[in-house]
Design an enzyme around this catalytic site. Structure first.
Site, mmCIF file in Angstrom:
data_model
loop_
_atom_site.group_PDB
_atom_site.id
_atom_site.type_symbol
_atom_site.label_atom_id
_atom_site.label_comp_id
_atom_site.label_asym_id
_atom_site.label_seq_id
_atom_site.Cartn_x
_atom_site.Cartn_y
_atom_site.Cartn_z
ATOM 1 N N HIS A 155 2.290 -34.254 27.059
ATOM 2 C CA HIS A 155 1.773 -33.173 27.908
ATOM 3 C C HIS A 155 0.432 -33.584 28.533
ATOM 4 O O HIS A 155 0.215 -33.391 29.731
ATOM 5 C CB HIS A 155 1.611 -31.892 27.085
ATOM 6 C CG HIS A 155 0.880 -30.801 27.790
ATOM 7 N ND1 HIS A 155 1.532 -29.800 28.485
ATOM 8 C CD2 HIS A 155 -0.449 -30.552 27.937
ATOM 9 C CE1 HIS A 155 0.622 -28.981 29.031
ATOM 10 N NE2 HIS A 155 -0.591 -29.418 28.704
ATOM 11 N N GLU A 156 -0.451 -34.151 27.712
ATOM 12 C CA GLU A 156 -1.760 -34.557 28.247
ATOM 13 C C GLU A 156 -1.604 -35.676 29.280
ATOM 14 O O GLU A 156 -2.321 -35.697 30.284
ATOM 15 C CB GLU A 156 -2.713 -34.974 27.121
ATOM 16 C CG GLU A 156 -3.058 -33.854 26.121
ATOM 17 C CD GLU A 156 -3.527 -32.563 26.785
ATOM 18 O OE1 GLU A 156 -4.117 -32.615 27.871
ATOM 19 O OE2 GLU A 156 -3.289 -31.476 26.203
ATOM 20 N N HIS B 266 -0.965 -34.309 32.616
ATOM 21 C CA HIS B 266 -2.157 -33.953 33.412
ATOM 22 C C HIS B 266 -2.724 -35.194 34.116
ATOM 23 O O HIS B 266 -3.181 -35.101 35.260
ATOM 24 C CB HIS B 266 -3.233 -33.339 32.521
ATOM 25 C CG HIS B 266 -2.915 -31.943 32.077
ATOM 26 N ND1 HIS B 266 -2.539 -30.947 32.951
ATOM 27 C CD2 HIS B 266 -2.911 -31.372 30.838
ATOM 28 C CE1 HIS B 266 -2.315 -29.817 32.274
ATOM 29 N NE2 HIS B 266 -2.534 -30.052 30.990
ATOM 30 N N HIS C 53 -3.098 -35.696 38.119
ATOM 31 C CA HIS C 53 -4.353 -36.134 38.736
ATOM 32 C C HIS C 53 -4.108 -37.335 39.645
ATOM 33 O O HIS C 53 -4.569 -37.371 40.783
ATOM 34 C CB HIS C 53 -5.368 -36.470 37.627
ATOM 35 C CG HIS C 53 -6.739 -36.784 38.144
ATOM 36 N ND1 HIS C 53 -7.556 -37.724 37.551
ATOM 37 C CD2 HIS C 53 -7.433 -36.304 39.195
ATOM 38 C CE1 HIS C 53 -8.691 -37.793 38.222
ATOM 39 N NE2 HIS C 53 -8.646 -36.954 39.224
HETATM 40 ZN ZN LIG Z 1 -2.446 -28.816 29.368
#
Ligand SMILES: [Zn+2]
Length: 243
Positions: free
Chosen positions: A99-100, A103, A107
């Site tokens: 999940h991270e 991100h 980006h």
């Molecule tokens: Zn998150």
């Protein structure tokens, strides 16, 4: 104002929603930690593997203290994973790590909602702190102006307060698609790279990530309720509320 029964009800509803969501995350994360993955990847290895597959070479993965404190920092392009996730070899650690990375990929791809979210942050921070006070000051000034028979600048200040608070609400709303998108990227990548198996492993990842997403939905609902409260107090739903 702070003893307003309506305000107290909204605070209690908000706290119940947040508490419910966070208890759900904790219990599902605990279950996810107890679900091993056959691939045996640690969260750190999951992150490295997905970053590599996505062609991202400038993001570094770090171990970061704190329970469920995992986050991606776009300012220095670091992926910060809590010890449970960084070292864990479970469905929970794989899900959170992926999940991270989601991100980090958002980006790298200039994913629009994430860009919008960053753009709103400064105003949202000011709005959530200053907004309610401007409404209260506006109402007091408005009441004073009415008693003195002068036109009320108070109403304009109260409306400015509501507008600022609306930015904080917008921030919580934009966060929801950003979070669900990161989770959906995570699930696809874990499958695509064969890190997580179909069935129990994949289902457990899903249940952890869905619960985590719901905490952001709870925050957004809270913020909408508070925005409606302050708009009502500022007289935006018709009539003036000087009480
Ligand atoms: Zn998150």
């Amino acid at each position: 104002m702070l003893l307003d029964p309506l305000y107290m009800i909204l605070i209690v509803v908000g706290m119940a929603l947040s508490l419910g969501a966070s208890l759900m995350v904790k219990s599902r994360f605990k279950k996810g930690k107890e679900t091993p993955i056959a691939s045996g990847y640690t969260g750190a290895q999951v992150a490295e593997a997905i970053l590599h597959d996505a062609g991202i070479n400038d993001v570094t993965v770090h171990e970061h203290q704190g329970f469920l404190s995992d986050h991606y920092n776009p300012l220095n392009k670091t992926l910060n994973l809590s010890p449970d996730v960084y070292r864990g070899r479970s469905a929970a650690s794989a899900g959170v790590a992926a999940h991270e990375v989601g991100h980090a990929i958002q980006h790298a791809q200039n994913y629009f909602p994430m860009w919008l979210r960053s753009a709103i942050v400064p105003t949202a921070n000011i709005g959530s702190n200053l907004g309610p006070w401007l409404v209260i000051i506006g109402i007091m000034l408005g009441a004073g102006a009415e008693a003195a028979g002068t036109s009320g600048i108070g109403r304009s200040i109260a409306i400015l307060g509501v507008a600022l608070f609306a930015m904080a609400t917008a921030f919580t709303l934009v966060t929801v698609p950003v979070e669900f998108d990161a989770s959906s990227r995570a699930k696809k990548q874990l499958q695509h790279l064969g890190i997580v198996r179909q069935g129990n492993e994949a289902d457990t990842v899903s249940s952890v990530l869905t619960a985590a997403g719901l905490t952001y939905v709870a925050a957004a609902i809270n913020s909408i309720l508070m925005l409606m409260y302050w708009a009502y107090k500022a007289g935006l739903f018709g009539g003036r509320r000087n009480d």
